[in-house]
Each structure stands twice: as structure tokens, then as C-alpha cells.
Design a protein around this motif. Structure first.
Motif, PDB file in Angstrom:
ATOM      1  N   PHE A   1       2.410   1.797  -3.244  1.00 34.94           N
ATOM      2  CA  PHE A   1       1.396   2.196  -4.209  1.00 34.94           C
ATOM      3  C   PHE A   1       1.109   3.697  -4.081  1.00 34.94           C
ATOM      4  O   PHE A   1       0.931   4.393  -5.069  1.00 34.94           O
ATOM      5  CB  PHE A   1       0.117   1.389  -3.962  1.00 34.94           C
ATOM      6  N   LEU A   2       1.042   4.167  -2.838  1.00 34.20           N
ATOM      7  CA  LEU A   2       0.684   5.573  -2.623  1.00 34.20           C
ATOM      8  C   LEU A   2       1.858   6.504  -2.881  1.00 34.20           C
ATOM      9  O   LEU A   2       1.679   7.624  -3.340  1.00 34.20           O
ATOM     10  CB  LEU A   2       0.191   5.782  -1.183  1.00 34.20           C
TER      11      LEU A   2
ATOM     12  N   ALA B   1      -6.910   6.714  -3.270  1.00 35.77           N
ATOM     13  CA  ALA B   1      -6.351   5.455  -2.772  1.00 35.77           C
ATOM     14  C   ALA B   1      -5.909   5.609  -1.335  1.00 35.77           C
ATOM     15  O   ALA B   1      -6.131   4.724  -0.496  1.00 35.77           O
ATOM     16  CB  ALA B   1      -5.173   5.024  -3.645  1.00 35.77           C
ATOM     17  N   ALA B   2      -5.317   6.754  -1.049  1.00 30.83           N
ATOM     18  CA  ALA B   2      -4.882   6.993   0.322  1.00 30.83           C
ATOM     19  C   ALA B   2      -6.079   6.991   1.261  1.00 30.83           C
ATOM     20  O   ALA B   2      -6.015   6.440   2.359  1.00 30.83           O
ATOM     21  CB  ALA B   2      -4.153   8.331   0.406  1.00 30.83           C
TER      22      ALA B   2
ATOM     23  N   VAL C   1       0.851  -1.217   0.000  1.00 31.46           N
ATOM     24  CA  VAL C   1       0.000   0.000   0.000  1.00 31.46           C
ATOM     25  C   VAL C   1       0.873   1.249   0.000  1.00 31.46           C
ATOM     26  O   VAL C   1       0.654   2.187  -0.780  1.00 31.46           O
ATOM     27  CB  VAL C   1      -0.917  -0.008   1.235  1.00 31.46           C
TER      28      VAL C   1
ATOM     29  N   LYS D   1       4.996   5.913  -4.518  1.00 27.82           N
ATOM     30  CA  LYS D   1       5.869   5.844  -5.686  1.00 27.82           C
ATOM     31  C   LYS D   1       5.253   6.553  -6.879  1.00 27.82           C
ATOM     32  O   LYS D   1       4.036   6.626  -7.018  1.00 27.82           O
ATOM     33  CB  LYS D   1       6.167   4.378  -6.046  1.00 27.82           C
ATOM     34  N   ARG D   2       6.154   7.103  -7.748  1.00 28.45           N
ATOM     35  CA  ARG D   2       5.685   7.808  -8.927  1.00 28.45           C
ATOM     36  C   ARG D   2       5.816   6.944 -10.191  1.00 28.45           C
ATOM     37  O   ARG D   2       5.059   7.128 -11.138  1.00 28.45           O
ATOM     38  CB  ARG D   2       6.501   9.098  -9.139  1.00 28.45           C
TER      39      ARG D   2
ATOM     40  N   VAL E   1       3.527   8.835 -13.061  1.00 24.83           N
ATOM     41  CA  VAL E   1       2.061   8.899 -13.089  1.00 24.83           C
ATOM     42  C   VAL E   1       1.547  10.332 -12.991  1.00 24.83           C
ATOM     43  O   VAL E   1       0.477  10.642 -13.470  1.00 24.83           O
ATOM     44  CB  VAL E   1       1.405   8.071 -11.974  1.00 24.83           C
ATOM     45  N   ASP E   2       2.312  11.203 -12.377  1.00 22.90           N
ATOM     46  CA  ASP E   2       1.825  12.576 -12.245  1.00 22.90           C
ATOM     47  C   ASP E   2       1.728  13.265 -13.592  1.00 22.90           C
ATOM     48  O   ASP E   2       0.999  14.236 -13.759  1.00 22.90           O
ATOM     49  CB  ASP E   2       2.756  13.378 -11.328  1.00 22.90           C
TER      50      ASP E   2
ATOM     51  N   ALA F   1      -7.093   3.482   1.796  1.00 20.00           N
ATOM     52  CA  ALA F   1      -6.155   2.825   2.703  1.00 20.00           C
ATOM     53  C   ALA F   1      -6.395   3.263   4.126  1.00 20.00           C
ATOM     54  O   ALA F   1      -6.442   2.437   5.064  1.00 20.00           O
ATOM     55  CB  ALA F   1      -4.716   3.164   2.286  1.00 20.00           C
TER      56      ALA F   1
ATOM     57  N   ARG G   1      -4.499   8.942  -6.557  1.00 20.92           N
ATOM     58  CA  ARG G   1      -3.741   8.381  -5.450  1.00 20.92           C
ATOM     59  C   ARG G   1      -4.211   8.916  -4.117  1.00 20.92           C
ATOM     60  O   ARG G   1      -4.088   8.241  -3.102  1.00 20.92           O
ATOM     61  CB  ARG G   1      -2.257   8.634  -5.649  1.00 20.92           C
TER      62      ARG G   1
END
Lengths: 106, 692
Positions: A22-23, B672-673, A19, A25-26, A98-99, B676, B669
Motif C-alpha cells: 500500500f505504501l 498512511a506510513a 501495508v 506501490k504507485r 497515484v502521484d 503504519a 501515503r
């Protein structure tokens, strides 16, 4: 004999790592890998429970094993599609951040 | 009730129909049509009132009629649409319709060159409706409706030239000052409801007459005082008289009808109507008499230095109303009503005559620019002469009889009169005579000074800026609007204006003969006529104070008669002295007044500026009120609390929205946060459950 909780703790740690990655990393490939990590953390708890029930003579043991295979299959399919998308994205934008991929329109 | 139904409701209703027709359709009518409608309905009302009065003389009065449907009907309190015909309301009804009709006739000529002709007559008829309601009502509440209604009509008519700031402000001033009195009137009514469960005249007075007079300050005194404050507002008494002089901004017929003959006498009527109440509250009567006395002399002195012809008459009206108050205060109610009637005749005549003068000289109202009109406007001169001699109290004219009766009662009324009241009243009579003859000489004698005397800014400057705040611009340029009267040189008014003047002049002369007092060989029919209504409570006097009933009566009456004659002689002498002084100063030696005024300049400017009462009120009430309104109610309550609450609610929700906006960022994201975090929270909860 390793007790069940150890497996579960390991699984939770792996899942949390997934998780977090996932949050934070770019890079889209790293994100993809962190998804795989979360799936495998879940798989680990499935087999741990399967083993646990097996030792206690329950018929539930098989279900856990079978479910892991399902997850693996889905993960494989997902990896195939996902990597294809990543390659397509990289070809058009020449980046994996991703940004920078926050618009559907070019 | 086996009495015949007179359908008294028709009397006030007729003018209302006139109002409705002129108000709704008058704009499309020709002027002559508007005048016809207005005169028709007022005249019909007068005729019907006459008929009702004749019928009423056969009935046992008071005669009460109620409309078949109720107005307010609760289990504890009722107020019907009821009409009350007795001697008092008969007199009032005839004065209102009669004088009102004459003034309507006069207005046809006077207003011919003004705009808003239909509006004027519509308002005038509306006034008649409310005034007749006031006079004929059979309970205080319906009376109050008329009371407020005449206030409204007065406001509309004072501000008739509403494009002129001074007129609009004068209207507001009249309305607001009257509200103060009305507030007290309301409180008085509440007291009556609380204690007598009714506002019906018959019921209240029946209950009241069972009580014995109050020696201290009790319920009756409180009620009477509150009603009296209401009357001081409407009848322009100290301290609420300030609106009446400014009310002269209205067209002259309005000043004659509303601010001289009828509306301002409503307060007197109300006190006379409530006489069972007042007669049992000696302290309240004392206050009434003192207020009347102060008003009479105070207003008379203010009238001395005015140069605007209508303002002189306005102060004169205030002063004469003071007489009537004084008469009420010494329980001489019939004398008050008698004076009310003669005053209605001669003061209406004076105002209409002044209007005729103003008309003649092309809208000029400053007496210093008049003069020599005797030959140019002979009719006006003669009727004004009659009126002036009448108000000054010349023996044989109506004003003499009524004023004399008040003066005599001010001294002789048992338990109430004393020589101080009498002395003040006589001094007032002298002042009245002086300022009226001053007006007379300045207007009709000498040379016409129209346009030749330079008195404009310099003379007006002392009070123009100071007054600007409440009464708006000084009247010197304010009346520029009235200049539309002017067409060419000085001329006599048309017959339609002269005719009512002549009728009123005749009434002014003969009106007094219905009330010639016994001392002068009369039988005082008026007093007897009203005696049924205003009979003093027999138990009003403590038994001992009413000395020697039957035996020494003849002798006493004789000596009393002599005293009364002496007193009459004194008041006539004082009036004659006033005439002489005015003759000396304004006819024989016209340069004297200037020398005198420069000698006593301080006193003169004090009087000329009306003792700075307007300024004082401005300082004491208007300014603090404005300051409180601005800083507390506007900035504090309205902007701070009310607007603050609304704006506060808005900014709170805005702040919350600003905070919540971050969870809807559109960034995957961050979603997603949140997921989570939600998962973590669920797990934490389950762990907590497990551990527990």
C-alpha cells in the motif's frame, strides 16, 4: 493439529505485505489489491480464532465466522465502488499512477 | 514646638510656581509677560526670604519646620519634607534669592533678542526652586534632591542653545562629571544611614558631636571624604572641575547665577553644613585643604592664558572656589561662607559685566578683539572696575576682607594651617590679580580691535580638533549664534541690565564690612553671626595643643595681630605686583606678551591648553569607556547575550518547526506510513509487554 500462533503469524505476514505494498506501490490497482490483502489477512485471523474457540467449546466461535462474512460483503461493495472510481479516474487522466492524481482539480 | 510657623516651604515654592506658569503657558505669552511672571515670583521669594530672616533673628536657631505629611516613612528610616533655618541657611537663602533676583532682572535685557525666552525663564526659576530646596533642607536626602535638581537645571541651561553641538556637549559633560561626585555623595549618605539611622542634620550632628575626633582613618573620615568628593563635583574642584569652563556655553546670566554665584557654591555650603562631621575627621580636612589649594593655584594659572573673556572668569571661579575649599579644610567655615558671599557679589558682577561687554561688541567673546571699551560703555567699565579691584583684593573692598581671612586662617588655624597652604594661596592671589587686570586692560583700554585682529583659525587650531571630542567645536565659530546680540555699532547696554550691575557693584564694595577682622579694627560680625553653626568642637583639639588659655592671651593676641597685619601686607603687595605686571604687559607695552609667549612657547601652550587635562581624561576615561561600551557591552552583552538569547530562542523553534513540518506534508501515503508506523509501535509495545 496446527497451533493458533501459526495462523496468526501468517496473518501478520500477509498484513505487513499489504501495508508495504500500500505504501510503496504507485499503481492504484495494486494499492487496491493490497487493501484486499490486508482485509483477507484480518479475515484469516478471525477464522483462526473462531476455530480456536470452537475447539475449546466456547460460544464465541460463531462470532468470528459471522464477522468474516461481514468483512467480505463490505469488501465486495468497496471493490465495486472503488473500481468504478478507478475507471473514472483512468478515463479522465489516462494514468493510474497515484502521484499524478494528487489534485481534485483537473 | 512652640516656635511660630514661618512656612519656609513658601520660599522654594514661589519660583516653582513661576516655572510652572512660564513652562506651561509661556509659549503663548508676550516676552514682557514672561519676564513679569519670572520676576514677580523670584522677587516674592526674595521678599519672603528677607521676612523669614528677620523673623528668624527673634527665634532660637536652628529652627526646623516640617510639612505635615511625611516623605519617606519606614520603621527604620524617616525623611520628612523638612526645612532648616539657621544662620548658615539664612545667609545662603538671602544670597540665592537676592543675587538670583538681580540676575533675573539682568536677563530680561540680556535675553531680549534670543529665542526661547519663556523657556529660559522657566529653567531659571526651576533652578531657584531647587537651589532653595538644597539650602533650606533639614536632611541630607532633601538636600540631595535640590542638589540633583540644580544639576538638572544647570544641564538644561548650559545646553540652552541646544542646536549648537558644543553647547549640548558641554551640558552633557557637566551632567556626567557631576554624577561622579553625586555617586560619592550617595555613598556618604548610605554610611550615615547605616551608622546614625538618620539623615536629619540635627540628629546626625548630635550623634556625631558625641564622638571624639578621629585620629586615624575611620568612619567619620570615610563619610567626610565621600561627602567631599560630592562637593568636588558640584563645586568644580580638582579633579572634577573640568565641566565648569565648558559650562560657559550657556547664556551669560546662567554663568553668573549658576556657575559663579550659587550652584557651584553648593559644595562649600554642604561642607560647612557638615562641619561637625568634618571637624572630627582631621585627615579628611587635610585632604579638603590640599584639594582646595591645588585647585586654587592650578585654575589660576589656567586663567592666565585664556583669551575668551568668559573662560577667564570660569577659571577664576574655579580658583576662588578652591579658596573656599581651602578655608573649609582649615576649619575656617565662616571665612569660607564669607568669601562665598562676597564672591557671589563680585563674580556675578564680573560675569554680568562680561555679558554686558559681549552684548556691546555684538557677541564677540575673544578679548583680543576687544579693547577701548572704557569710553564706549562707561557704566559697564565702572562696574567692571569695581569688580576687578574687588576680586584682586584691593583693601577696603569686600573681596579683600574675605580673601584675607582665608589667607590668615590658612596659616594660623590651629592644627590645620601651615605656611605652605598660605604661600600657595598668596601666589594664587597674585595670579588672580594678574589675570583679572589682564582682562580689564585688554577689554577696556587701548584701541577697539573688533574685526581688525586676525586670530581666527590659526590661534584656535591647537585645541579645536583635540577638544572636538568632548567639548565639540571650538568656541570661535560656536558663538556665531550669539551674534544676534549685535545690532549695529558698539553700544552701552540698556538700563535694565545696568541697574543690577550697579546694585551688585555697591554690594561688592560694602559687602565686606560685615566681616572686618579684629586685626583691622573690625569686630568680624559675620564670624560671630555664624559661630553658632560652625563652632569647632571644643574637644576637637587634644587638650595640650591649645596653649595657654587665659593668662598670656592678651600679649599673644597682640603679636598675632601684628603677624596678621604683616600677612595682609604681603598679600596686598602680591596683588599690587599682579596689577603692575598686567599694566606693564597689556597696557604699557602690549607687544611684550607675544615676545614672552614665543620665548616660553612650550610652557605657554601647555597652560593655554589647560595642561591637556581634558585630553588626558579623554584618554584615561572617555576612550576606554567608549571602547568597553562598544566592544563589551554593545557588541558583547547586548548583541551577543541579549540579542543572542532572543534570536537563539527564535532559531531553535524555527529548527523544530522545520523538522516537524515533514509530518504534515499533505501526501496521503506519508500519512498512511505514519499510521503504519504508529501501529507497528503499538504492536511492538504489546509484544514487549507480553514477552516481559
Amino acid at each position: 493439529m496446527v497451533p493458533l500462533s501459526w495462523y496468526l503469524i501468517l496473518s501478520a505476514i500477509l498484513f505487513a505485505l499489504g501495508v508495504s505494498a500500500f505504501l510503496l506501490k504507485r499503481n492504484i490497482i495494486t494499492i487496491f489489491m493490497s487493501i484486499e490483502l490486508m482485509l483477507n489477512a484480518v479475515n484469516l485471523s478471525f477464522v483462526a480464532f473462531a476455530n480456536y474457540w470452537n475447539q475449546h467449546g466456547s460460544k464465541l466461535a460463531l462470532s468470528g465466522q459471522v464477522f468474516v462474512f461481514f468483512v467480505m460483503v463490505v469488501a465486495a461493495a468497496e471493490a465495486a465502488v472503488g473500481l468504478a472510481i478507478i475507471i473514472a479516474v483512468f478515463r479522465t487522466r489516462e494514468t493510474l499512477n497515484v502521484d499524478r492524481v494528487n489534485l481534485l482539480k483537473l | 514646638m512652640n516656635q511660630p510657623d514661618l512656612r519656609l516651604w513658601i520660599i522654594p515654592l514661589l519660583p516653582l510656581v513661576g516655572t510652572a506658569i512660564n513652562g506651561l503657558f509661556g509659549r503663548r505669552f508676550k516676552n514682557s509677560m514672561v519676564a513679569t511672571v519670572a520676576l514677580l515670583f523670584t522677587g516674592a521669594s526674595f521678599a519672603y526670604a528677607l521676612w523669614a530672616a528677620l523673623q528668624g533673628s527673634h527665634l532660637s536657631l536652628p529652627h526646623v519646620e516640617q510639612l505635615p505629611f511625611p516623605w519617606i516613612w519606614t520603621s527604620t528610616f524617616q525623611a520628612p519634607f523638612g526645612f532648616y533655618l539657621d544662620q548658615l541657611s539664612t545667609v545662603m537663602m538671602l544670597i540665592v534669592t537676592g543675587v538670583g533676583f538681580l540676575i533675573h532682572v539682568y536677563s530680561v535685557g540680556y535675553m531680549a533678542h534670543e529665542g526661547g525666552y519663556y523657556r529660559f525663564f522657566s529653567y531659571l526659576n526651576l533652578f531657584m526652586f531647587f537651589m532653595l530646596t538644597l539650602v533650606l533642607a533639614n536632611n541630607y536626602l532633601l538636600m540631595f534632591v535640590g542638589w540633583e535638581g540644580v544639576g538638572l537645571a544647570s544641564y538644561l541651561l548650559i545646553g540652552f542653545f541646544f542646536l549648537k553641538d558644543s553647547a549640548a556637549n558641554a551640558g552633557k559633560k557637566a551632567f556626567i562629571v557631576n554624577r561622579i561626585g553625586d555617586f560619592a555623595f550617595l555613598l556618604g549618605m548610605f554610611l550615615l544611614i547605616q551608622h546614625f539611622k538618620s539623615l536629619d542634620f540635627s540628629a546626625v550632628f548630635e550623634n556625631v558631636s558625641k564622638l571624639s575626633p578621629e585620629t586615624g582613618w575611620g568612619l567619620l573620615t570615610a563619610t567626610a571624604l565621600l561627602l567631599m568628593i560630592g562637593a568636588t563635583g558640584k563645586s568644580a574642584q580638582v579633579p572634577l572641575y573640568v565641566w565648569l569652563p565648558d559650562a560657559m556655553e550657556g547664556p551669560t546670566p546662567v554663568s553668573a547665577l549658576i556657575h559663579a554665584a550659587t550652584m557651584v557654591t553648593a559644595g562649600i555650603y554642604m561642607i560647612a553644613r557638615s562641619n561637625p562631621l568634618f571637624s572630627r575627621a582631621p585627615h579628611a580636612l587635610e585632604v579638603v585643604a590640599i584639594i582646595g589649594c591645588i585647585t586654587a593655584i592650578f585654575a589660576a594659572t589656567m586663567g592666565l592664558a585664556q583669551t575668551d573673556i568668559k573662560r577667564v572668569l570660569a577659571y577664576s571661579t574655579v580658583s576662588q572656589l578652591g579658596y573656599m575649599f581651602l578655608a573649609c579644610g582649615v576649619m575656617a567655615y565662616s571665612a569660607a561662607i564669607f568669601h562665598l558671599m562676597t564672591h557671589a557679589f563680585f563674580k556675578a558682577l564680573l560675569f554680568l559685566g562680561a555679558g554686558s561687554v559681549i552684548h556691546a561688541v555684538g557677541g564677540e567673546q575673544d578679548m583680543r578683539r576687544m579693547g577701548g571699551l572704557r569710553k564706549l560703555t562707561p557704566w559697564t567699565f565702572w562696574v567692571m572696575t569695581v569688580a576687578t579691584f574687588t576680586i584682586a583684593g584691593t583693601p577696603g573692598l569686600s573681596g579683600f576682607f574675605s580673601k584675607d581671612q582665608i589667607l590668615w586662617k590658612a596659616y594660623s588655624s590651629p592644627g590645620h594651617g601651615n605656611w605652605i597652604l598660605w604661600a600657595v594661596a598668596v601666589a594664587t592671589a597674585g595670579l588672580t590679580s594678574f589675570y583679572m587686570f589682564r582682562l580689564w586692560f585688554m577689554t577696556f583700554f587701548g584701541e577697539l580691535r573688533l574685526g581688525s585682529v586676525d586670530i581666527g583659525e590659526e590661534a584656535h587650531s591647537p585645541h579645536a580638533p583635540a577638544q572636538a571630542q568632548h567639548t565639540a567645536a571650538s568656541h570661535s565659530h560656536g558663538h556665531a549664534d550669539d551674534q544676534s546680540h549685535g545690532h549695529g555699532s558698539v553700544h552701552e547696554s540698556p538700563p535694565v541690565m545696568i541697574a543690577p550691575l550697579v546694585v551688585l557693584a555697591i554690594l561688592s564694595v560694602v559687602g565686606g564690612y560685615i566681616g572686618v577682622p579684629q586685626a583691622l579694627g573690625g569686630s568680624n560680625k559675620f564670624d560671630q553671626y555664624l559661630s553658632n553653626v560652625v563652632k569647632p568642637p571644643s574637644e576637637a583639639m587634644p587638650a595640650g595643643e591649645h596653649p595657654g588659655e587665659p593668662a598670656p592671651q592678651a600679649a599673644e593676641e597682640n603679636s598675632e595681630r601684628t603677624t596678621e597685619l604683616v600677612f595682609t601686607g604681603v598679600s596686598v603687595g602680591v596683588a599690587a605686583f599682579g596689577f603692575f605686571l598686567a599694566w606693564l604687559l597689556y597696557y604699557k607695552r602690549p607687544e611684550l606678551p607675544d615676545r614672552i609667549t614665543s620665548r616660553i612657547h612650550g610652557l605657554y601652550s601647555l597652560v593655554k591648553n589647560k595642561y591637556y587635562i581634558d585630553e588626558l581624561y579623554g584618554l584615561l576615561f572617555v576612550k576606554p569607556l567608549l571602547a568597553i561600551s562598544t566592544h563589551v557591552f554593545w557588541r558583547g552583552v547586548d548583541q551577543g547575550v541579549i540579542d543572542g538569547t532572543v534570536n537563539g530562542a527564535a532559531s531553535v523553534s524555527k529548527g523544530i518547526g522545520k523538522g516537524l513540518r515533514h509530518i504534515q506534508s499533505g501526501n496521503i501515503r506519508s500519512y498512511a506510513a505514519w499510521v503504519a508506523a504508529g501501529g507497528a509501535a503499538v504492536i511492538a509495545y504489546m509484544i514487549y509487554l507480553g514477552v516481559r
